[in-house]
Each structure stands twice: as C-alpha cells, then as structure tokens.
Design a protein around this motif. Sequence first.
Motif: not given
Length: 205
Positions: A14-20, A90-92
């Motif tokens: 969370g917050g790196v690979l997944s942004l939101d 939302i995947i980075n």
Amino acid sequence: MMGSNRKTLLLDFGGVLSLDFDSESKSTLCAMLNIENGALVESLFANDHSRLALVGAISDSELWDRLCGHFGVDRSTMDFVWDMFWRSQIINDELLVLLDECRKRGVNVSVLSNMWCCGGTRMRSLTRLTRLIDQIIISGEEYCRKPGREIFDIAISRLGCFPEDILFVDDDARNVSVALSLSMSGLVFNDTRQGNAFIEQWIRR
C-alpha cells in the motif's frame, strides 16, 4: 544462514505498489460501511480488531465477525466490501515496468506488507503483480509487523541475502528508519518518478 550478494528490492504494498482506489469504488465502499468518504483504509485497518489480525492474533473468521459488528453490517456486505477493496486497487503500473527491468537484470523483487492473512491471499492473486515478485512476506502470517525489528529480521533470513544488498521501499518513514538501522538501504516513497529514479541509481551501484 549465509547470505548471497544478489541485489534485492523489498517493497511495501500500500502506497508503493498500490497507489489508491478508483474514486467511484472508494465512495461506494465508504457509503456501505457508513464511514466518511476518504477514510476507507484508516477505518478498515486502524481499529483494534484489525491491529490484532495484522499480527495474526485472531483468525480471519474472527476478524470478519468483529468487523461486521464494528461497522454494523452483515457478512455478505463485508464480503462484498473486501472483494471490491481488492478489485478497485490502482496498481502502480509505472513501477511495475521498472520491476520487470530489474528482474531481467537479476534483481530479486519481494514484498513486505502489514496485512491480514486473508489480504496476503488476495495479494498473491494479483497476477500482474505476482509474476514480478519472488516472495510476499505478510505480517499476519509472521505474527509481527512493521515497524518492529522482528519482521525485518524474518525478511532478511527468508530472502537469503545480506542486509547491505537490500533496498527497502516504503511510504512510512518509521519503517524505512528501521531498515536503515539494520544496514539496508532505504527509500521513503512519495512519488513514482522520483522513486523509480532512486531505484535505478541504486541498481547501478
């Protein structure tokens, strides 16, 4: 265990690979749980029941029972919320492109996440992500969590490399601080472009 000299990226989810989450799904989930719009992650994970599950102190089944009571919803609603929670991530993608290049250069790519056991199962089902990941280390499965040192020691042992060969990437400075104290390199992730540039520079060292 003797470590190898293989460079390793150890990433938070969370917050790196997944942004939101996509905004429509986020609003829907908040409405279903009767919580303030925008407070989804905090409401799900910053309660006493979640904190116990994050270190495996209660089972997934007990967690769901407690969360249903906490939010005043039935089990079918909670199951729907959990499913949509993962489908709306939302995947980075920009970072995933870099991770693909890292693997081609022989870099190990792994995940270290504070997450319930059932979250680990869902995370491993994200094939866009898991095709690039060597290992996924989940706090609920290890009975300890970041920023505690124990889960970092577990990660180092599991990855089979020296701490000096690990770059730990997390959006929480407290977690990065622990990694640095264990001789890892560290990056507080706030922006994908800057984060990718830092990772690329680290790989070339």
